[in-house]
Every structure is written in structure tokens, then in C-alpha cells.
Design a protein around this motif. Sequence first.
Motif, PDB file in Angstrom:
ATOM      1  N   ALA A  37     -60.390  19.590 -99.978  1.00  0.00           N
ATOM      2  CA  ALA A  37     -61.917  19.178-100.210  1.00  0.00           C
ATOM      3  C   ALA A  37     -62.121  17.464-100.203  1.00  0.00           C
ATOM      4  O   ALA A  37     -63.112  17.275-100.064  1.00  0.00           O
ATOM      5  CB  ALA A  37     -62.291  19.558-101.555  1.00  0.00           C
ATOM      6  N   ARG A  38     -60.856  16.865-100.093  1.00  0.00           N
ATOM      7  CA  ARG A  38     -60.820  15.367-100.158  1.00  0.00           C
ATOM      8  C   ARG A  38     -60.925  15.111 -98.585  1.00  0.00           C
ATOM      9  O   ARG A  38     -60.402  15.643 -97.650  1.00  0.00           O
ATOM     10  CB  ARG A  38     -59.693  14.921-100.487  1.00  0.00           C
ATOM     11  N   SER A  39     -61.708  14.031 -98.405  1.00  0.00           N
ATOM     12  CA  SER A  39     -62.066  13.774 -97.044  1.00  0.00           C
ATOM     13  C   SER A  39     -62.130  12.145 -96.744  1.00  0.00           C
ATOM     14  O   SER A  39     -62.386  11.751 -95.765  1.00  0.00           O
ATOM     15  CB  SER A  39     -63.415  14.346 -96.357  1.00  0.00           C
ATOM     16  N   THR A  40     -61.443  11.264 -97.858  1.00  0.00           N
ATOM     17  CA  THR A  40     -61.522   9.886 -97.431  1.00  0.00           C
ATOM     18  C   THR A  40     -60.250   9.764 -96.482  1.00  0.00           C
ATOM     19  O   THR A  40     -59.287  10.516 -96.314  1.00  0.00           O
ATOM     20  CB  THR A  40     -61.297   9.117 -98.627  1.00  0.00           C
ATOM     21  N   GLU A  41     -60.397   8.451 -95.826  1.00  0.00           N
ATOM     22  CA  GLU A  41     -59.405   8.130 -94.981  1.00  0.00           C
ATOM     23  C   GLU A  41     -58.049   8.212 -95.602  1.00  0.00           C
ATOM     24  O   GLU A  41     -57.122   8.440 -94.892  1.00  0.00           O
ATOM     25  CB  GLU A  41     -59.755   6.654 -94.354  1.00  0.00           C
ATOM     26  N   ASP A  42     -57.819   7.367 -96.941  1.00  0.00           N
ATOM     27  CA  ASP A  42     -56.728   7.333 -97.724  1.00  0.00           C
ATOM     28  C   ASP A  42     -55.932   8.739 -97.851  1.00  0.00           C
ATOM     29  O   ASP A  42     -54.843   8.880 -97.537  1.00  0.00           O
ATOM     30  CB  ASP A  42     -56.914   6.798 -98.835  1.00  0.00           C
ATOM     31  N   ASP A  43     -56.776   9.898 -97.932  1.00  0.00           N
ATOM     32  CA  ASP A  43     -56.306  11.123 -98.264  1.00  0.00           C
ATOM     33  C   ASP A  43     -55.820  11.932 -96.844  1.00  0.00           C
ATOM     34  O   ASP A  43     -54.896  12.295 -96.751  1.00  0.00           O
ATOM     35  CB  ASP A  43     -57.419  12.191 -98.866  1.00  0.00           C
ATOM     36  N   LEU A  44     -56.667  11.378 -95.608  1.00  0.00           N
ATOM     37  CA  LEU A  44     -55.940  11.662 -94.393  1.00  0.00           C
ATOM     38  C   LEU A  44     -54.801  11.295 -94.180  1.00  0.00           C
ATOM     39  O   LEU A  44     -53.855  11.930 -93.782  1.00  0.00           O
ATOM     40  CB  LEU A  44     -57.106  11.602 -93.565  1.00  0.00           C
ATOM     41  N   LEU A  45     -54.575  10.089 -94.373  1.00  0.00           N
ATOM     42  CA  LEU A  45     -53.480   9.222 -94.145  1.00  0.00           C
ATOM     43  C   LEU A  45     -52.097   9.681 -94.932  1.00  0.00           C
ATOM     44  O   LEU A  45     -51.082   9.773 -94.458  1.00  0.00           O
ATOM     45  CB  LEU A  45     -53.622   7.736 -94.110  1.00  0.00           C
ATOM     46  N   LEU A  73     -47.269  26.751 -91.711  1.00  0.00           N
ATOM     47  CA  LEU A  73     -47.685  26.784 -93.101  1.00  0.00           C
ATOM     48  C   LEU A  73     -49.091  26.233 -93.329  1.00  0.00           C
ATOM     49  O   LEU A  73     -49.255  25.232 -92.787  1.00  0.00           O
ATOM     50  CB  LEU A  73     -46.827  25.975 -94.120  1.00  0.00           C
ATOM     51  N   VAL A  74     -49.953  26.928 -93.566  1.00  0.00           N
ATOM     52  CA  VAL A  74     -51.432  26.314 -93.847  1.00  0.00           C
ATOM     53  C   VAL A  74     -51.362  26.202 -95.373  1.00  0.00           C
ATOM     54  O   VAL A  74     -51.162  27.062 -96.185  1.00  0.00           O
ATOM     55  CB  VAL A  74     -52.469  27.553 -93.446  1.00  0.00           C
ATOM     56  N   LEU A  75     -51.481  25.025 -95.555  1.00  0.00           N
ATOM     57  CA  LEU A  75     -51.303  24.407 -97.074  1.00  0.00           C
ATOM     58  C   LEU A  75     -52.475  23.889 -97.866  1.00  0.00           C
ATOM     59  O   LEU A  75     -53.173  22.651 -97.126  1.00  0.00           O
ATOM     60  CB  LEU A  75     -50.195  23.659 -97.037  1.00  0.00           C
ATOM     61  N   ASP A  76     -53.049  24.463 -98.723  1.00  0.00           N
ATOM     62  CA  ASP A  76     -54.220  23.668 -99.646  1.00  0.00           C
ATOM     63  C   ASP A  76     -53.701  22.566-100.401  1.00  0.00           C
ATOM     64  O   ASP A  76     -52.453  22.645-100.826  1.00  0.00           O
ATOM     65  CB  ASP A  76     -54.961  24.703-100.496  1.00  0.00           C
ATOM     66  N   VAL A  77     -54.113  21.425-100.379  1.00  0.00           N
ATOM     67  CA  VAL A  77     -53.945  20.400-100.954  1.00  0.00           C
ATOM     68  C   VAL A  77     -53.902  20.448-102.621  1.00  0.00           C
ATOM     69  O   VAL A  77     -52.823  20.264-103.305  1.00  0.00           O
ATOM     70  CB  VAL A  77     -54.676  19.036-100.734  1.00  0.00           C
ATOM     71  N   MET A  78     -54.882  21.132-103.310  1.00  0.00           N
ATOM     72  CA  MET A  78     -55.002  21.202-104.460  1.00  0.00           C
ATOM     73  C   MET A  78     -54.524  22.610-104.926  1.00  0.00           C
ATOM     74  O   MET A  78     -55.028  23.752-104.954  1.00  0.00           O
ATOM     75  CB  MET A  78     -56.344  21.188-105.094  1.00  0.00           C
ATOM     76  N   LEU A  79     -53.045  22.732-105.263  1.00  0.00           N
ATOM     77  CA  LEU A  79     -52.603  23.854-105.848  1.00  0.00           C
ATOM     78  C   LEU A  79     -52.033  23.776-107.277  1.00  0.00           C
ATOM     79  O   LEU A  79     -51.555  22.606-107.579  1.00  0.00           O
ATOM     80  CB  LEU A  79     -51.303  24.449-104.819  1.00  0.00           C
ATOM     81  N   PRO A  80     -51.986  24.895-108.079  1.00  0.00           N
ATOM     82  CA  PRO A  80     -51.372  24.905-109.300  1.00  0.00           C
ATOM     83  C   PRO A  80     -49.751  24.909-109.181  1.00  0.00           C
ATOM     84  O   PRO A  80     -49.337  25.531-108.104  1.00  0.00           O
ATOM     85  CB  PRO A  80     -51.851  26.330-110.047  1.00  0.00           C
ATOM     86  N   GLY A  81     -49.175  24.221-110.325  1.00  0.00           N
ATOM     87  CA  GLY A  81     -47.730  24.338-110.071  1.00  0.00           C
ATOM     88  C   GLY A  81     -47.092  22.929-109.445  1.00  0.00           C
ATOM     89  O   GLY A  81     -46.333  22.625-110.104  1.00  0.00           O
ATOM     90  N   MET A  82     -47.514  23.000-108.080  1.00  0.00           N
ATOM     91  CA  MET A  82     -47.025  21.759-107.301  1.00  0.00           C
ATOM     92  C   MET A  82     -48.204  21.514-106.242  1.00  0.00           C
ATOM     93  O   MET A  82     -48.410  22.726-105.478  1.00  0.00           O
ATOM     94  CB  MET A  82     -45.851  22.223-106.795  1.00  0.00           C
ATOM     95  N   ASP A  83     -48.861  20.329-106.324  1.00  0.00           N
ATOM     96  CA  ASP A  83     -49.619  20.367-105.140  1.00  0.00           C
ATOM     97  C   ASP A  83     -49.053  20.371-103.939  1.00  0.00           C
ATOM     98  O   ASP A  83     -47.970  19.914-103.641  1.00  0.00           O
ATOM     99  CB  ASP A  83     -50.401  19.006-105.370  1.00  0.00           C
ATOM    100  N   GLY A  84     -49.991  20.247-102.739  1.00  0.00           N
ATOM    101  CA  GLY A  84     -49.796  20.377-101.436  1.00  0.00           C
ATOM    102  C   GLY A  84     -48.920  19.203-100.753  1.00  0.00           C
ATOM    103  O   GLY A  84     -48.231  19.369 -99.815  1.00  0.00           O
TER     104      GLY A  84
END
Length: 232
Positions: A81-89, A50-61
Motif C-alpha cells: 500500500a506504500r507508494s513513495t519513491e523511497d519505498d519502491l527503491l 513469490l508474490v510478497l506483501d510488504v506488511m506481513l505479521p511475524g516478518m515483513d516483506g
Amino acid sequence: MCAHIVLAEDDAKQAELVRRYLERERHTVVVVADGAAALDLVRRHPPDLLVLDVMLPGMDGLRICRAVRAESGLPVLMLTARSTEDDLLAGLDLGADDYVTKPFSPRELMARIRTLLRRAAPARPSQDGVTRVGTLTVDPVRHEVTVDGRAIDCTPGEFGLLELMAAQPDRVFSRGQLLEHLHGFDRYITQRAIDVHVMNLRKKIEAQPRRPARLLTVYGVGYKLTAGADAP
């Protein structure tokens, strides 16, 4: 390796670009642009990846990843598109196997996908039940670890880490994921204890503990186990 891949991406141009690259590598691709629809599709017809975008309508990744990981070991690669350490973790702690930030090179993405697909097969132990990563072996039945044929004496916590990481070589595990796994061995385990276990394991399995080749640190994320110098 030809695989069935679900691509959950609501940016039509981005989805078309990735789809074309995947199909060039002879993968079968289904594109879906809605989060809830993506989760339903994965449940009804489980893909190889599954290749999954984080920002999806309806339900996020992130919610989709949490749901998928609670139900299966399906490999998940997240795009964001988010690249902070918190988002990665956050993505890794929810069980994502890899994380690619936008904008990305399609060739790099294909390389990451090939790695995930190769990794999915070695995650299964051999017929004798022993997991092998290069010349390191983990035998969960006998509770034994060897390196180059030499027996290694491990504590229960150290063995638990190696057993988990050897099952998915080259996967990066965050400290949070390792911590959760080790609660089965020691309910008082802390994130600092994870680092101590890693340090002690390196003394036992590395030829040069201060320059590890097998048990590697991925800075800002966590640790991964590789074949190191044993890799062809």
C-alpha cells in the motif's frame, strides 16, 4: 506457462482474489499469511515465483525479500500500500524484481506476473554461453559485445552493466543495485558514474542515443535493458 506460485498475503479477501486469478491462468498457488511461515515454505519448497506483501505479521516483506535474495535468484514481486519513491527503491534495492502498489487491477497484476515468468527463462545463457537480447549479444567468456553483428568496444564497467542487465532483460535495476554489481569492476564507482556508463553505452548500442530503444530509463527507479525495436 503454468507455474508454482507462493502468495504471501495476510488480507484474506485480497489473497482469495489474487489466488482465483492465478488459478484461472492454470498456476498452482499456495497462500500463506505469516511472514516467517512464508520464508520457511519458500526455503523448503522453492516456487517459480513469490508474490510478497510488504506488511506481513511475524516478518515483513522487506526482510523476507532480503533473505530470499541472499539465498537464490527466485523471482519476487512485491505488493504494498506504500507508494513513495523511497519505498519502491527499498524493495528494488533488496532484490525485488517488480513492485505493484495497492489498490491494483488484478488484470495488471497477472500481466506483471506473466512478464516475470517469461523473464525467468531468458535469464539463462544459451548453450554457447552467449546471452542475447534481441540483436544485442554479450559473451562473458570472450568479453565481447555485438549489436546487429557489429562488435562494440566496452570498458570493464560498461561490460559489467550489460552482462548483468542482459541476463535479466526487462528487469528494472536501481542505481544502487548497479552500483553494488560494479564494485567488482571498480571499487571507486559512484552513482553518478552509473549514469555516465549508461550515457556512453547508449552512444554505442543505440541507433539514436537521445531516443534510446534498448537501454531505457525508468524515471525515479533506474534502468532496464530491452530488445527494443528487435522485439517481435
